[in-house]
Motif scaffolding. Structure first.
Motif, mmCIF file in Angstrom:
data_model
loop_
_atom_site.group_PDB
_atom_site.id
_atom_site.type_symbol
_atom_site.label_atom_id
_atom_site.label_comp_id
_atom_site.label_asym_id
_atom_site.label_seq_id
_atom_site.Cartn_x
_atom_site.Cartn_y
_atom_site.Cartn_z
ATOM 1 N N GLN A 1 -7.671 0.932 -0.357
ATOM 2 C CA GLN A 1 -8.116 -0.229 0.412
ATOM 3 C C GLN A 1 -9.387 0.133 1.195
ATOM 4 O OE1 GLN A 1 -4.694 -1.681 2.455
ATOM 5 N NE2 GLN A 1 -5.641 -3.588 3.089
ATOM 6 N N GLU B 1 -6.161 -4.128 -2.845
ATOM 7 C CA GLU B 1 -7.006 -5.215 -2.335
ATOM 8 C C GLU B 1 -8.478 -5.041 -2.709
ATOM 9 O OE1 GLU B 1 -6.278 -6.654 1.574
ATOM 10 O OE2 GLU B 1 -4.237 -5.854 1.601
ATOM 11 N N SER C 1 0.831 -1.206 0.000
ATOM 12 C CA SER C 1 0.000 0.000 0.000
ATOM 13 C C SER C 1 0.862 1.252 0.000
ATOM 14 C CB SER C 1 -0.920 0.023 1.217
ATOM 15 O OG SER C 1 -1.802 -1.065 1.173
#
Ligand SMILES: Nc1ncnc2c1ncn2[C@@H]1O[C@H](COP(=O)(O)OP(=O)(O)OP(=O)(O)O)[C@@H](O)[C@H]1O
Ligand SMILES: [Mg+2]
Lengths: 324, 533
Positions: free
Chosen positions: B99, B179, B57
């Motif tokens: 995310q 994700e 991330s």
């Protein structure tokens, strides 16, 4: 009959006059809070504005200079608030309270130091104030029962700043719901991270909102001291900033319902002034204190029972920290 | 393990859309990205895998301008660029779906799409143009979303589409997805992949982070593996397989936990009869649920998200009141007339790992050790009289972090700064270390890397073997099937079937999830075997 009508007209006229500073201040709060910056400091900014307006008008003789000074002083405090809460991510409530405290002390001290009139500024004459405007035909229709008076004293006959406040409501609604700035303003109060990732600067947006708050508070202050009143008195805002916040909450952070809240409070206030010392049937004379807390009791009751849940903007009160 | 350099031979001729060269990033003591170099072929789907906290991330946030790299260069379409803030990335045609979604929930879909790309100072003209453009995009990629619905009213699958549309509306040529499948149900994942496929066909470049290697194999063209902040391997997807990827990720061979049939289950610890929940609009969200969970068994609840599983967990944990039925747990009767709040539930020996950890399980700005205590703040062992002993709490948290492999091992770090998987391990550890009798657990491995999944699965099985009752809600069918002794399937608020582990097949569960219950033979047999009321 005619007496009642007159009484009603005068009550309405006084409601409008009392509502004006509330409307200006609660719209001021609208901008700041919708952007996610809680502003307890409306009161302090208004008070400072009132002092700056009266002092400047007294010295220069121009109400316009007074208005400009009020706005400038209030903007300065707004910048302080922004610097503390936006740039340095300080606690918004604490910063607001600090502003109120500073304003209350500073205005009184400066008034004494500069004018030596026991915390007042010199009283202003007509040319140094914003006076009621005369509407066309007001005299001519005065004779028409009820409506004539209504036209002359409620709709017309008010000072310039009253009309400004009246216009500020649709203007605010338009800005908030019809413009790009308004969309971003509302977004940053709900989810600043969404604004940030959309490529918009969160601090700059919040600063602009806080500055508008300063501007409107300045006008509200000027109204108190050089339009409605004729000079500054120590603590002359007397809680109007808090009342404006209550109206904002009551109006669920929306312009028109907030206006309704302000009118309600102003009407209670107008009524209150007329009830003081009057013996009512059954209860007799009501103590002043009870009448004075009426608007606050009303807020609590209305919020508890009638208006339903009032949910503040989600990000209000929190500094924005970059974080996932 | 194959230690290959980033792709140097193009998989097919064509330019690089994005090149990251020597990206380095530290957060205080944490070295999140170590000289990462990565190249993404234009018009390809590039997967990024790695353990929790590997720095995926962070790397993508740097590309999007949300964070600044300490060192390194970024090249877009071959030219070196400086990305200081998201605005720069957007201008370069880079879009990101985070995310955790970045949507204004109070706004309509259209308002969210327009935010930051309003097309003028007044909304009026912009709205018309936006509507037309969005409708064109919707058609091109079959991305249906209700433009005038409030985002808060949409489910996560649709919210994600809004995020994708948002990026496309801003003209993203490179789309980063962090994700994206973690919160989606299997049919929603299929939808997403169809959309990604269409985007690739149009020449757009996609960077996708995921923990699910199956997805990497299914949709990507190339894949890179991050470990402890560094790229340790890059592959053409066709040249690799799940096992090799897993090995590159954790540095050892993967070893999934498998359920061994345990000792026969004992007495029922949790009995649920006729349980119904009505929402504020009076809609029945949970419909007369009836089942038991016995000592020493895991009962899995399968179903497409939003079919009453969340309500079930919340009712059993005491978070929402229920309006009908009865719950019997550890000798206590809970009814609408005598409800149980979450604190009482804990005292009753019920532990709860909520599905939505960020909203329901932790306070994000708290340091980890405070969250490790949350819900158990009355524990006398952690206090001296009325005063909490933070030293002792921090020491206990350090042990918990050691036991549960929470990284970095810093009890005083702000919880929001842990990666998602590590937050999850912290919560699981908190709830399971207290030795509850009944464990209610929702989505235990959402956003968790494969190494940690194995670990969590093992802990759940060990707990079962210790004679506890576990109710497991998961959107991962595989997880349900790997762990459960019995499986309940939910559809539209009702339990549509109950299967013994031996009888469960994906097909059968899938049909029950869709509410097709004509196949009652299996259902009733499992009912009898499971001993439901
Ligand atoms: N803002 C921050 N401040 C301090 N540390 C941070 C910050 N953001 C991330 N980290 C740390 O950097 C490391 C990498 O985090 P990152 O979120 O990139 O991992 P990830 O690979 O995305 O993990 P996951 O699969 O769990 O999402 C972690 O150890 C994390 O705790
Ligand atoms: Mg991550």
């Amino acid at each position: 009959m005619d007496d009642t009508a007159l009484w009603i007209v005068s009550l309405l006229a006084s409601t409008v006059r009392l509502a004006t500073p509330l409307v200006l201040a609660s719209l001021a709060g609208f901008y700041s809070e919708r952007a996610g910056v809680v502003d307890i400091g409306l009161e302090g900014k208004m008070l400072t504005g009132a002092f700056a307006a009266a002092a400047t008008a007294a010295v220069t003789g121009s109400p316009w200079a007074g208005l400009a000074a009020a706005i400038a002083a209030s903007l300065l405090l707004a910048l302080v608030h922004g610097f503390a809460c936006i740039t340095h991510r300080g606690d918004q409530v604490v910063a607001g309270v600090a502003i109120n405290t500073i304003a209350a002390g500073l205005t009184a001290v400066l008034a004494n130091a500069w004018f030596d009139l026991g915390g007042r500024t010199p009283s202003l004459d007509g040319g140094q104030r914003f006076l009621g405007l005369h509407f066309p035909l007001a005299e001519a229709v005065r004779g028409v029962p009820l409506l004539g008076r209504f036209y002359g004293e409620v709709i017309g006959g008010q000072n310039l700043l009253v009309y400004l406040a009246v216009l500020a409501v649709p203007a605010t609604s338009w800005v908030a719901y019809r413009t790009r700035f308004g969309l971003r303003l509302r977004a940053v109060g709900e989810n600043p991270a969404a604004v940030d990732t959309a490529g918009i600067s969160v601090p700059w947006l919040r600063y602009r909102a806080v500055l508008i708050t300063g501007l409107l508070c300045g006008v509200a202050g000027a109204y108190l001291s050089i339009a409605q009143g004729a000079g500054f008195q120590e603590n002359m805002t007397a809680g109007k900033g808090y009342l404006a916040l209550a109206a904002l909450i009551l109006g669920k952070w929306r312009p028109y319902p907030t206006l309704a809240g302000c009118l309600l409070f102003a009407a209670t206030d107008a009524l209150q002034a007329r009830l003081q010392g009057v013996a009512l049937p059954v209860v007799g004379a009501v103590p002043v204190q009870i009448i004075e807390v009426l608007p606050y009791i009303l807020t609590v009751l209305l919020l508890a029972g009638f208006v339903g849940k009032s949910i503040p903007p989600k990000a209000a009160g929190q500094a924005y920290v970059k974080d996932r | 393990m194959s230690q290959t350099v980033p792709l140097s031979v193009p998989p097919q001729p064509g330019p690089w859309a994005v090149e990251l060269v020597g990206i380095d990033k530290r957060f205080g003591p944490v070295h999140a990205n170590k000289a990462v170099s990565l190249r993404i072929r234009a018009g390809s789907i590039h997967g990024l895998v790695g353990e929790n906290g590997a720095g995926k991330s962070t790397l993508m946030s740097i590309l999007y301008g949300f964070y600044q790299a300490d060192e390194g260069q970024i090249l877009v379409n071959g030219a070196e660029v400086r990305i200081r803030e998201p605005k720069d990335a957007i201008a370069l045609g880079i879009g990101m779906v985070h995310q955790h979604f970045m949507l204004v929930e109070e706004f309509t879909v259209l308002e969210n799409l327009m935010l930051g790309a309003e097309g003028g100072a007044l909304l009026k003209d912009g709205i018309r143009k936006a509507r037309a453009e969005v409708e064109r995009l919707e058609k091109a990629y079959r991305l249906d979303v209700p433009l005038d619905a409030k985002v808060a009213d949409l489910n996560v699958g649709i919210q994600q589409r809004v995020e994708i549309l948002k990026a496309l509306y801003r003209g993203a040529q490179v789309l980063i997805l962090d994700e994206p499948t973690a919160v989606l149900s299997p049919p929603e994942v299929q939808d997403l992949f169809r959309i990604l496929d269409a985007l690739r066909a149009q020449g757009r470049t996609i960077l996708m982070i995921t923990h699910k290697l199956k997805e990497i194999m299914a949709i990507t063209d190339a894949v890179s593996v991050l470990r402890q902040g560094a790229v340790v391997a890059s592959f053409h997807t066709q040249d690799t397989n799940e096992a090799a990827l897993a090995e590159a990720m954790v540095g050892r061979r993967a070893n999934p936990a498998v359920r061994r049939p345990g000792a026969p289950a004992g007495a029922p610890l949790l009995t649920v009869e006729d349980l119904s929940i009505f929402d504020e609009r009076g809609v029945e969200r949970l419909k007369r649920a009836t089942f038991r969970v016995r000592a020493g068994e895991i009962v899995g609840v399968a179903g497409v998200a939003g079919n009453g599983q969340s309500e079930l967990l919340e009712a059993l944990s005491g978070m929402t009141p229920f309006q009908r039925g009865r719950v019997h747990v550890n000798g206590r009767d809970v009814t609408p007339e005598s409800p149980m709040d979450p604190a009482q539930a804990r005292r009753q020996g019920i532990a709860h790992v909520p599905e939505d950890r960020l909203r329901r399980a932790v306070v994000k700005p708290f340091p980890a050790f405070q969250n490790a205590l949350l819900g158990y703040q009355d524990d006398p062992a952690m206090a001296d009289g009325p005063r909490l002993n933070w030293k002792r709490v921090a020491a206990a948290t350090a042990r918990l972090m050691e036991d549960w492999d929470v990284r970095p091992r810093q009890p005083s770090l702000r919880t929001s700064l842990f990666s998602g998987g590590n937050q999850q391990k912290l919560v699981l550890g908190r709830e399971m270390e207290r030795d509850p009798n009944v464990l209610l657990v929702g989505q235990p491995t959402r956003g968790v890397d494969i190494g940690a999944i194995e670990f969590i699965h093992r802990r759940l099985l060990a707990m079962r073997d210790a004679g506890k009752a576990i109710l497991l809600v998961s959107a991962e069918l595989e997880e349900i099937m790997a762990l459960s002794d019995r499986i309940l399937v939910m559809c539209d608020g009702a339990i549509t079937g109950e299967l013994a582990a031996e009888d469960a097949t994906e097909g059968l569960i899938g049909r029950l999830m869709a509410g097709i219950t004509d196949d009652m033979e299996h259902g009733s047999r499992a009912d009898a075997a499971g001993g439901a009321a």
